[in-house]
Design an enzyme around this catalytic site. Structure first.
Site, mmCIF file in Angstrom:
data_model
loop_
_atom_site.group_PDB
_atom_site.id
_atom_site.type_symbol
_atom_site.label_atom_id
_atom_site.label_comp_id
_atom_site.label_asym_id
_atom_site.label_seq_id
_atom_site.Cartn_x
_atom_site.Cartn_y
_atom_site.Cartn_z
ATOM 1 N N ASP A 98 0.815 -1.215 0.000
ATOM 2 C CA ASP A 98 0.000 0.000 0.000
ATOM 3 C C ASP A 98 0.849 1.267 0.000
ATOM 4 O O ASP A 98 0.375 2.337 0.346
ATOM 5 C CB ASP A 98 -0.931 -0.005 1.219
ATOM 6 C CG ASP A 98 -0.171 -0.114 2.542
ATOM 7 O OD1 ASP A 98 1.077 -0.249 2.503
ATOM 8 O OD2 ASP A 98 -0.809 -0.072 3.597
ATOM 9 N N CYS A 101 5.198 -0.517 2.359
ATOM 10 C CA CYS A 101 5.744 -1.865 2.544
ATOM 11 C C CYS A 101 7.111 -1.866 3.227
ATOM 12 O O CYS A 101 7.389 -2.731 4.067
ATOM 13 C CB CYS A 101 5.800 -2.625 1.227
ATOM 14 S SG CYS A 101 6.904 -1.946 -0.022
ATOM 15 N N HIS A 207 8.752 -3.935 -4.204
ATOM 16 C CA HIS A 207 8.147 -4.339 -2.935
ATOM 17 C C HIS A 207 9.204 -4.874 -1.967
ATOM 18 O O HIS A 207 10.197 -5.477 -2.375
ATOM 19 C CB HIS A 207 7.110 -5.435 -3.196
ATOM 20 C CG HIS A 207 6.202 -5.717 -2.040
ATOM 21 N ND1 HIS A 207 5.360 -4.767 -1.481
ATOM 22 C CD2 HIS A 207 5.994 -6.848 -1.321
ATOM 23 C CE1 HIS A 207 4.676 -5.307 -0.494
ATOM 24 N NE2 HIS A 207 5.051 -6.566 -0.367
#
Length: 230
Positions: A98, A101, A207
């Site tokens: 979101d 991370c 990520h």
């Protein structure tokens, strides 16, 4: 650049060649992973996660995020990272994608919960503001603009914030990465010896997750899926 006509390579041939090259890269990585896995199985007792520290690490240079990889590159990077996790007997505790991370993953490592990410972000931003001279040279914008941007919930963390985290929490931050040229990066505190280790996985520019040895991984519910990639 690929051009058609006059004996030059056509666009279709270029696309095919690029695809073939990408496929060969994946095959090379798979073979390397297989060999490493067999060698570790011969020598070690299965507890290979702790032995990542014996690998040569890439020198860490704090930097802001670069461009998001293409869909094809991102898929190859993800596959490479998954193979490395398998080789070293590690697993990811996945955190929500979101925009928080990096901070969620750090929170999980320090507090065994990703839900303290707001406090982690706040501490890192305080570190940036209080020790401007340590980080300003790595930021290609007004430094005040940078740390105010980084203070916003949902703003992606980067390798400058990782360095600030290592300094703030007196931690050696260990990244298992998806980079082709190295799988391991160590981020050391600049002002003193580390008092703890924090382990993260890093899917290049996309990520971060929290990292554990398989036997130590906590059981948690999967986070809700977020469309944070594209």
């Amino acid at each position: 650049m690929c051009r058609g006509g006059n004996g030059n390579q056509s666009v279709g041939e270029c696309s095919s060649s690029t695809s073939m090259s990408s496929h060969l890269d994946v095959e090379d990585d798979r073979m390397i992973a297989l060999v490493l896995s067999e060698e570790y199985a011969k020598v070690h007792d299965g507890s290979v996660g702790r032995r990542l520290t014996n690998l040569a690490s890439m020198p860490h240079v704090p930097r802001i995020n670069s461009r998001i990889p293409t869909t094809n590159d991102a898929s190859l990077d993800q596959q490479r990272l998954l193979e490395r996790l398998n080789v070293y007997g590690l697993c990811e505790v996945k955190v929500s994608g979101d925009g928080n991370c990096l901070f969620r993953a750090l929170s999980d490592q320090m507090y065994r919960s990703p839900e303290y990410h707001k406090h982690v972000r706040k501490d890192i931003v305080k570190q940036l503001k209080s020790h401007r001279s340590l980080y300003e040279g790595y930021v290609p914008m007004r430094f005040k603009t940078y740390y105010k941007k980084m203070a916003k919930l949902g703003e992606w963390g980067d390798h400058v914030t990782l360095q600030a985290a290592a300094d703030k929490f007196a931690a050696k931050i260990c990244l298992l990465t998806s980079f082709r040229d190295t799988c391991f990066i160590e981020i050391m505190p600049q002002l003193g010896a580390p008092r703890r280790e924090l382990w993260l996985s890093f899917w290049r520019e996309v990520h971060y997750n929290s990292l554990y040895e398989l036997r130590d991984a906590p059981f948690r519910h999967k986070p809700k899926k977020k469309h944070w990639l594209f």
